[in-house]
Design an enzyme around this catalytic site. Sequence first.
Site, PDB file in Angstrom:
ATOM      1  N   GLY A 110       0.137   0.248   6.479  1.00  0.00           N
ATOM      2  CA  GLY A 110       0.852  -0.474   5.431  1.00  0.00           C
ATOM      3  C   GLY A 110       0.182  -1.748   4.969  1.00  0.00           C
ATOM      4  O   GLY A 110       0.860  -2.687   4.546  1.00  0.00           O
ATOM      5  N   SER A 111      -1.149  -1.779   4.965  1.00  0.00           N
ATOM      6  CA  SER A 111      -1.832  -3.000   4.529  1.00  0.00           C
ATOM      7  C   SER A 111      -1.631  -3.248   3.036  1.00  0.00           C
ATOM      8  O   SER A 111      -1.519  -4.395   2.602  1.00  0.00           O
ATOM      9  CB  SER A 111      -3.326  -2.945   4.873  1.00  0.00           C
ATOM     10  OG  SER A 111      -3.986  -1.917   4.169  1.00  0.00           O
ATOM     11  N   ARG A 120       7.718  22.211   2.141  1.00  0.00           N
ATOM     12  CA  ARG A 120       7.341  20.997   1.432  1.00  0.00           C
ATOM     13  C   ARG A 120       8.407  20.645   0.385  1.00  0.00           C
ATOM     14  O   ARG A 120       8.729  19.484   0.159  1.00  0.00           O
ATOM     15  CB  ARG A 120       5.982  21.214   0.758  1.00  0.00           C
ATOM     16  CG  ARG A 120       5.308  19.939   0.278  1.00  0.00           C
ATOM     17  CD  ARG A 120       3.920  20.245  -0.283  1.00  0.00           C
ATOM     18  NE  ARG A 120       3.009  20.746   0.736  1.00  0.00           N
ATOM     19  CZ  ARG A 120       2.316  19.988   1.574  1.00  0.00           C
ATOM     20  NH1 ARG A 120       2.448  18.668   1.515  1.00  0.00           N
ATOM     21  NH2 ARG A 120       1.497  20.526   2.448  1.00  0.00           N
ATOM     22  N   ARG A 171       0.864  12.574   2.034  1.00  0.00           N
ATOM     23  CA  ARG A 171       1.535  13.838   1.781  1.00  0.00           C
ATOM     24  C   ARG A 171       1.134  14.363   0.410  1.00  0.00           C
ATOM     25  O   ARG A 171       1.062  13.594  -0.554  1.00  0.00           O
ATOM     26  CB  ARG A 171       3.063  13.672   1.809  1.00  0.00           C
ATOM     27  CG  ARG A 171       3.642  13.302   3.149  1.00  0.00           C
ATOM     28  CD  ARG A 171       3.656  14.483   4.089  1.00  0.00           C
ATOM     29  NE  ARG A 171       4.468  15.581   3.567  1.00  0.00           N
ATOM     30  CZ  ARG A 171       4.405  16.825   4.021  1.00  0.00           C
ATOM     31  NH1 ARG A 171       3.538  17.146   4.961  1.00  0.00           N
ATOM     32  NH2 ARG A 171       5.191  17.765   3.524  1.00  0.00           N
ATOM     33  N   LEU A 198       2.302  16.070  -2.749  1.00  0.00           N
ATOM     34  CA  LEU A 198       3.632  16.164  -3.337  1.00  0.00           C
ATOM     35  C   LEU A 198       3.777  17.424  -4.182  1.00  0.00           C
ATOM     36  O   LEU A 198       2.817  17.883  -4.808  1.00  0.00           O
ATOM     37  CB  LEU A 198       3.893  14.932  -4.203  1.00  0.00           C
ATOM     38  CG  LEU A 198       3.816  13.598  -3.453  1.00  0.00           C
ATOM     39  CD1 LEU A 198       3.846  12.436  -4.440  1.00  0.00           C
ATOM     40  CD2 LEU A 198       4.952  13.478  -2.455  1.00  0.00           C
ATOM     41  N   ASN A 210      -0.380   5.571  -7.337  1.00  0.00           N
ATOM     42  CA  ASN A 210      -1.094   5.825  -6.083  1.00  0.00           C
ATOM     43  C   ASN A 210      -2.401   5.053  -6.111  1.00  0.00           C
ATOM     44  O   ASN A 210      -2.923   4.717  -7.176  1.00  0.00           O
ATOM     45  CB  ASN A 210      -1.363   7.318  -5.907  1.00  0.00           C
ATOM     46  CG  ASN A 210      -1.999   7.641  -4.556  1.00  0.00           C
ATOM     47  OD1 ASN A 210      -1.561   7.110  -3.530  1.00  0.00           O
ATOM     48  ND2 ASN A 210      -3.016   8.474  -4.551  1.00  0.00           N
ATOM     49  N   HIS A 241      -6.355   5.332  -4.518  1.00  0.00           N
ATOM     50  CA  HIS A 241      -7.255   6.307  -3.894  1.00  0.00           C
ATOM     51  C   HIS A 241      -8.629   5.672  -3.682  1.00  0.00           C
ATOM     52  O   HIS A 241      -9.181   5.071  -4.615  1.00  0.00           O
ATOM     53  CB  HIS A 241      -7.383   7.549  -4.775  1.00  0.00           C
ATOM     54  CG  HIS A 241      -8.271   8.596  -4.184  1.00  0.00           C
ATOM     55  ND1 HIS A 241      -7.895   9.376  -3.104  1.00  0.00           N
ATOM     56  CD2 HIS A 241      -9.534   8.966  -4.496  1.00  0.00           C
ATOM     57  CE1 HIS A 241      -8.890  10.191  -2.801  1.00  0.00           C
ATOM     58  NE2 HIS A 241      -9.893   9.958  -3.625  1.00  0.00           N
ATOM     59  N   SER A 245      -9.505   3.371  -6.852  1.00  0.00           N
ATOM     60  CA  SER A 245      -8.812   3.570  -8.128  1.00  0.00           C
ATOM     61  C   SER A 245      -7.306   3.527  -7.943  1.00  0.00           C
ATOM     62  O   SER A 245      -6.776   4.103  -6.994  1.00  0.00           O
ATOM     63  CB  SER A 245      -9.176   4.941  -8.727  1.00  0.00           C
ATOM     64  OG  SER A 245     -10.571   5.124  -8.831  1.00  0.00           O
ATOM     65  N   LEU A 278      -3.588  16.851  -7.292  1.00  0.00           N
ATOM     66  CA  LEU A 278      -4.002  15.843  -6.316  1.00  0.00           C
ATOM     67  C   LEU A 278      -5.040  14.886  -6.892  1.00  0.00           C
ATOM     68  O   LEU A 278      -6.082  15.319  -7.388  1.00  0.00           O
ATOM     69  CB  LEU A 278      -4.573  16.538  -5.074  1.00  0.00           C
ATOM     70  CG  LEU A 278      -5.057  15.620  -3.941  1.00  0.00           C
ATOM     71  CD1 LEU A 278      -3.889  14.860  -3.328  1.00  0.00           C
ATOM     72  CD2 LEU A 278      -5.785  16.426  -2.866  1.00  0.00           C
ATOM     73  N   ASP A 279      -4.740  13.573  -6.830  1.00  0.00           N
ATOM     74  CA  ASP A 279      -5.674  12.513  -7.228  1.00  0.00           C
ATOM     75  C   ASP A 279      -6.219  12.715  -8.641  1.00  0.00           C
ATOM     76  O   ASP A 279      -7.383  12.416  -8.926  1.00  0.00           O
ATOM     77  CB  ASP A 279      -6.844  12.411  -6.232  1.00  0.00           C
ATOM     78  CG  ASP A 279      -6.394  12.096  -4.820  1.00  0.00           C
ATOM     79  OD1 ASP A 279      -5.376  11.401  -4.664  1.00  0.00           O
ATOM     80  OD2 ASP A 279      -7.041  12.565  -3.864  1.00  0.00           O
TER      81      ASP A 279
END
Length: 217
Positions: free
Chosen positions: A13-14, A66, A92, A94, A108, A110, A137, A145-146
């Site tokens: 959790g930084s 999921r 996770r 999604l 998000n 990445h 990013s 994904l990403d």
Amino acid sequence: MTFPIVVLISGSGSNLQALIDQSLQGNLNVEICAVISNKADAFGLQRAQKAGIPTHTLDHKSFDSREAFDEQLKLIIDQYQPRLVVLAGFMRILTETFAQHYEGRMLNIHPSLLPKYKGLNTHQRAIDAGEKEHGVSVHFVSAELDAGAVILQASCPIEKTETADTLASKIHSYEHIIYPLAVKWFSEERLAYKQGTAVLDGKILAESGVMYHPDLI
């Protein structure tokens, strides 16, 4: 009036801490309504509790699918009525239904210069490929994904003696700058998501978003 957000984590959790710190310093006018983790031992939960933020643990291993996990996660998030959902090391993949439910209001971060190196082990992959630079990013989340629209990136050179660990350390320092900045833009309604693109101050951003520099506000 503060801007309500919910943060999802899986680990230390930084980046959550960076959001907490910027909020406490008055640089970020958001209220972190809740922090949710899929891992009970995530250190980020302790960071949230220390800051007086409500926490939830939702173990994905307790669900048969999921889809079932994502549905329960959505119910927890929506009780707080956040205007933005922030993925801060949430490990996770999604479902499309979940991603569509929060389309345009979920971010998000990445560790690569997207669209390069989606997925895991990005630092080592960049080194192995002989890249001259690497980075991080912030992007809107899409079902792929990403692959959502990139908002903001930061880069650094890859030195000849670089290891995945040293590179990760450099990248982390940038993460803690650009993620709060992107959240700030969204909370101030400067940043929006329109027809699959990121829009900042009314202008559609390029595929790589905005490149961070110290004078950027």
